[in-house]
Design a protein around this motif. Structure first.
Motif, short mmCIF file in Angstrom:
data_model
loop_
_atom_site.label_atom_id
_atom_site.label_comp_id
_atom_site.label_asym_id
_atom_site.label_seq_id
_atom_site.Cartn_x
_atom_site.Cartn_y
_atom_site.Cartn_z
N ALA A 8 1.09 -1.30 0.06
CA ALA A 8 0.04 -0.08 -0.07
C ALA A 8 0.79 1.26 0.01
O ALA A 8 1.72 1.29 0.65
CB ALA A 8 -1.12 0.02 1.32
N ARG A 9 0.54 2.16 -0.80
CA ARG A 9 0.89 3.48 -1.04
C ARG A 9 0.38 4.48 -0.70
O ARG A 9 -0.54 4.79 -1.30
CB ARG A 9 1.60 3.47 -2.52
CG ARG A 9 2.74 2.55 -2.75
CD ARG A 9 3.31 2.82 -4.24
NE ARG A 9 4.34 2.03 -4.54
CZ ARG A 9 4.49 1.07 -5.76
NH1 ARG A 9 3.52 1.18 -6.41
NH2 ARG A 9 5.43 0.37 -5.90
N ILE A 10 0.92 5.52 0.51
CA ILE A 10 0.06 6.80 0.94
C ILE A 10 1.16 7.90 0.10
O ILE A 10 2.38 7.81 0.05
CB ILE A 10 0.48 6.90 2.21
CG1 ILE A 10 -0.53 5.83 3.15
CG2 ILE A 10 -0.12 8.20 2.54
CD1 ILE A 10 -0.38 5.80 4.41
N ALA A 13 -5.55 9.78 4.43
CA ALA A 13 -5.04 9.05 5.67
C ALA A 13 -4.86 9.91 6.82
O ALA A 13 -4.17 9.51 7.70
CB ALA A 13 -3.65 8.55 4.90
N SER A 14 -5.59 11.41 6.77
CA SER A 14 -5.13 12.10 7.85
C SER A 14 -5.53 11.65 9.28
O SER A 14 -4.68 11.91 10.34
CB SER A 14 -5.86 13.39 7.77
OG SER A 14 -5.27 14.00 6.53
N ASP A 15 -6.49 11.01 9.43
CA ASP A 15 -6.90 10.18 10.66
C ASP A 15 -6.57 8.95 10.92
O ASP A 15 -7.01 8.36 11.91
CB ASP A 15 -8.54 10.55 10.69
CG ASP A 15 -9.35 9.42 9.86
OD1 ASP A 15 -8.49 9.07 8.67
OD2 ASP A 15 -10.44 9.18 9.88
N ARG A 45 -8.76 1.61 2.78
CA ARG A 45 -9.39 2.70 2.21
C ARG A 45 -8.83 2.87 0.82
O ARG A 45 -9.19 3.74 -0.08
CB ARG A 45 -8.87 4.07 3.03
CG ARG A 45 -9.55 4.18 4.20
CD ARG A 45 -9.31 5.36 4.97
NE ARG A 45 -9.92 5.67 6.28
CZ ARG A 45 -9.58 6.41 7.03
NH1 ARG A 45 -8.95 7.43 6.74
NH2 ARG A 45 -10.52 6.43 8.19
N ALA A 46 -7.54 2.23 0.46
CA ALA A 46 -6.96 2.29 -0.67
C ALA A 46 -7.45 1.81 -1.95
O ALA A 46 -8.46 0.98 -1.81
CB ALA A 46 -5.39 1.79 -0.43
N ILE A 47 -7.25 2.37 -3.04
CA ILE A 47 -7.65 2.18 -4.29
C ILE A 47 -6.70 1.14 -5.01
O ILE A 47 -5.60 1.24 -5.16
CB ILE A 47 -7.71 3.62 -5.26
CG1 ILE A 47 -8.52 4.52 -4.57
CG2 ILE A 47 -8.21 3.13 -6.44
CD1 ILE A 47 -8.12 5.86 -5.10
N GLN A 67 -0.34 -7.74 -4.76
CA GLN A 67 -1.66 -6.62 -4.76
C GLN A 67 -0.84 -5.67 -4.37
O GLN A 67 -0.40 -5.28 -3.22
CB GLN A 67 -2.68 -7.23 -3.84
CG GLN A 67 -3.08 -8.87 -4.19
CD GLN A 67 -3.84 -9.49 -2.87
OE1 GLN A 67 -4.80 -8.71 -2.47
NE2 GLN A 67 -3.31 -10.41 -2.44
N VAL A 68 -1.37 -4.35 -5.01
CA VAL A 68 -0.91 -3.24 -4.83
C VAL A 68 -2.35 -2.43 -4.64
O VAL A 68 -3.07 -2.13 -5.44
CB VAL A 68 0.08 -2.63 -5.73
CG1 VAL A 68 0.35 -1.13 -5.74
CG2 VAL A 68 1.33 -3.63 -6.14
N ARG A 69 -2.07 -1.36 -3.75
CA ARG A 69 -3.05 -0.18 -3.65
C ARG A 69 -2.61 1.10 -3.35
O ARG A 69 -1.65 1.23 -2.66
CB ARG A 69 -4.21 -0.60 -2.49
CG ARG A 69 -5.02 -1.87 -2.95
CD ARG A 69 -6.04 -1.95 -1.87
NE ARG A 69 -6.76 -3.21 -2.27
CZ ARG A 69 -8.11 -3.48 -1.45
NH1 ARG A 69 -8.47 -2.87 -0.42
NH2 ARG A 69 -8.38 -4.61 -1.74
N TRP A 70 -3.21 2.20 -3.67
CA TRP A 70 -2.96 3.62 -3.57
C TRP A 70 -3.87 4.54 -2.84
O TRP A 70 -4.97 4.31 -2.90
CB TRP A 70 -2.77 4.24 -4.98
CG TRP A 70 -1.70 3.57 -5.87
CD1 TRP A 70 -2.06 2.30 -6.70
CD2 TRP A 70 -0.35 3.71 -6.24
NE1 TRP A 70 -1.03 2.05 -7.53
CE2 TRP A 70 -0.14 2.91 -7.30
CE3 TRP A 70 0.39 5.01 -5.75
CZ2 TRP A 70 1.09 2.88 -7.70
CZ3 TRP A 70 1.66 4.92 -6.39
CH2 TRP A 70 2.06 3.92 -7.44
N LEU A 71 -3.13 5.03 -1.71
CA LEU A 71 -3.97 5.76 -0.98
C LEU A 71 -3.57 7.49 -0.89
O LEU A 71 -2.44 7.68 -0.46
CB LEU A 71 -4.11 5.41 0.68
CG LEU A 71 -5.21 6.16 1.47
CD1 LEU A 71 -6.45 6.03 1.21
CD2 LEU A 71 -4.89 5.85 2.71
N PRO A 72 -4.20 8.26 -1.53
CA PRO A 72 -4.01 9.56 -1.31
C PRO A 72 -3.92 10.11 0.06
O PRO A 72 -4.67 9.79 0.85
CB PRO A 72 -5.17 10.40 -2.04
CG PRO A 72 -5.94 9.25 -3.07
CD PRO A 72 -5.72 8.04 -2.32
#
Length: 174
Positions: A71-73, A107-109, A164-166, A98-103
């Motif tokens: 997962a990448r933020i 992720a602020s909370d 949460r990630a895409i 498996q890879v997901r992206w999170l703007p």
């Protein structure tokens, strides 16, 4: 006998290896990144495990039934380095990751550890340390722990991001 190498950790993993990345740039001195920055068409999104050792390791690991998730933020608009990573990620997915992206704004909370990490089999955390420029730290680029509290923190953080990630297949860089 010393500690297992980074590659050995994948070969020894029984059920999972998860990776949380939270920087907007890594290894900017990487010759492929430098070439891609000059001309994005000069670096093909290689899917062949023969040409990318990492893909061979991922295929070997996932073929044994180990779930490898990354997962990448990241900040938007996406940095050039992460655009480069996005360009190459289809090869990772093809090798079984498996890879997901999170703007970052989403992720602020979330409670997150201070460094990127790999978590193997919910038992061993390998923190990665980088310089401000994204290079591996010359003072020691990794730190390992089996401390149950740290393992729990990293596992919980990763799963929160993952939920949460895409998925890579759905995310298009802004």
């Amino acid at each position: 006998m010393g500690e297992p190498t980074f590659e050995d950790l994948f070969r020894q993993a029984k059920h999972s290896a998860v990776h949380l990345e939270m920087r907007d740039g890594y290894m900017r001195s990487d010759p492929e990144f430098v070439a891609w920055s000059r001309d994005p068409h000069s670096v093909p999104a290689r899917h062949d495990p023969v040409s990318r050792h990492w893909l061979a390791l991922m295929r070997e690991t996932t073929d044994r039934g180990v779930a490898v998730r990354r997962a990448r933020i990241f900040s938007e608009p996406m940095s050039d380095y992460l655009r480069f990573e996005h360009h190459l990620t289809a090869g990772n997915v093809g090798a079984g990751e498996q890879v997901r992206w999170l703007p970052r704004r989403r992720a602020s909370d979330l409670a997150l550890p201070g460094n990127d990490f790999w978590l193997f089999d919910d038992a061993l955390v390998l923190f990665l340390h980088f310089t401000g420029e994204g290079e591996l730290s010359p003072e020691g680029d990794e730190e390992r722990t089996r401390d149950p509290g740290v393992v729990r923190l990293c596992s919980t953080a990763f799963e929160s991001v993952w939920d949460r990630a895409i998925p890579h297949e759905e995310y298009r860089p802004v």
